[in-house]
Design a protein around this motif. Structure first.
Motif, mmCIF file in Angstrom:
data_model
loop_
_atom_site.group_PDB
_atom_site.id
_atom_site.type_symbol
_atom_site.label_atom_id
_atom_site.label_comp_id
_atom_site.label_asym_id
_atom_site.label_seq_id
_atom_site.Cartn_x
_atom_site.Cartn_y
_atom_site.Cartn_z
ATOM 1 N N ILE A 1 0.836 -1.200 0.000
ATOM 2 C CA ILE A 1 0.000 0.000 0.000
ATOM 3 C C ILE A 1 0.871 1.251 0.000
ATOM 4 O O ILE A 1 0.615 2.206 -0.749
ATOM 5 N N GLU A 2 1.897 1.275 0.825
ATOM 6 C CA GLU A 2 2.806 2.426 0.863
ATOM 7 C C GLU A 2 3.542 2.604 -0.456
ATOM 8 O O GLU A 2 3.738 3.734 -0.920
ATOM 9 N N LEU B 1 -2.056 -0.231 -10.890
ATOM 10 C CA LEU B 1 -3.024 -1.319 -10.896
ATOM 11 C C LEU B 1 -2.622 -2.454 -9.966
ATOM 12 O O LEU B 1 -3.472 -3.094 -9.353
ATOM 13 N N GLU B 2 -1.314 -2.722 -9.866
ATOM 14 C CA GLU B 2 -0.848 -3.897 -9.124
ATOM 15 C C GLU B 2 0.570 -3.654 -8.613
ATOM 16 O O GLU B 2 1.370 -2.996 -9.280
ATOM 17 N N VAL B 3 0.863 -4.190 -7.447
ATOM 18 C CA VAL B 3 2.207 -4.120 -6.873
ATOM 19 C C VAL B 3 2.619 -5.520 -6.439
ATOM 20 O O VAL B 3 1.881 -6.189 -5.721
ATOM 21 N N ALA C 1 10.265 -4.019 -5.838
ATOM 22 C CA ALA C 1 8.839 -3.903 -6.126
ATOM 23 C C ALA C 1 8.648 -3.761 -7.623
ATOM 24 O O ALA C 1 9.325 -2.959 -8.271
ATOM 25 N N VAL C 2 7.731 -4.570 -8.179
ATOM 26 C CA VAL C 2 7.343 -4.464 -9.584
ATOM 27 C C VAL C 2 5.943 -3.876 -9.595
ATOM 28 O O VAL C 2 5.007 -4.460 -9.057
ATOM 29 N N VAL C 3 5.813 -2.700 -10.212
ATOM 30 C CA VAL C 3 4.577 -1.939 -10.184
ATOM 31 C C VAL C 3 3.986 -1.905 -11.590
ATOM 32 O O VAL C 3 4.666 -1.519 -12.541
#
Length: 97
Positions: free
Chosen positions: A39-40, A54-56, A81-83
């Motif tokens: 979320i952060e 859309l997705e993390v 992190a892949v965003v």
């Protein structure tokens, strides 16, 4: 939140694999703070780059052994992190890479 957003995202991860994912799947990769949650990370990317996330997906990357002279040392573990961002949107920072 603006100061915290820059503490969550440490640096972009730019490799051949992440560049291909950016072009084909609209995904961006970052090294993030190890204590940050999804979320952060989502809020930080949306605030800094003004895009819709859309997705993390996150993963912890284990440090590897490196040779320093005749001694072996270990690099630090880090979090990646892949965003995935909304189709049609892009981040100017990653264009031209």
């Amino acid at each position: 939140m603006s100061g915290k957003a820059y503490q969550v995202l440490k640096r972009p991860v730019i490799t051949e694999k992440t560049t291909a994912a950016k072009d084909a799947l609209n995904q961006l990769s970052f090294e993030v703070d190890r204590r940050a949650n999804k979320i952060e990370i989502k809020q930080a990317v949306e605030k800094i780059f003004k895009v819709d996330v859309l997705e993390v997906r996150t993963s912890t990357v284990k440090g590897r052994m490196k040779r320093v002279g005749r001694h072996m040392t270990k690099t630090s573990d880090w979090k990646k992190a892949v965003v995935k961002i909304k189709p049609g949107q892009s981040v100017e920072f990653f264009e031209g890479v």
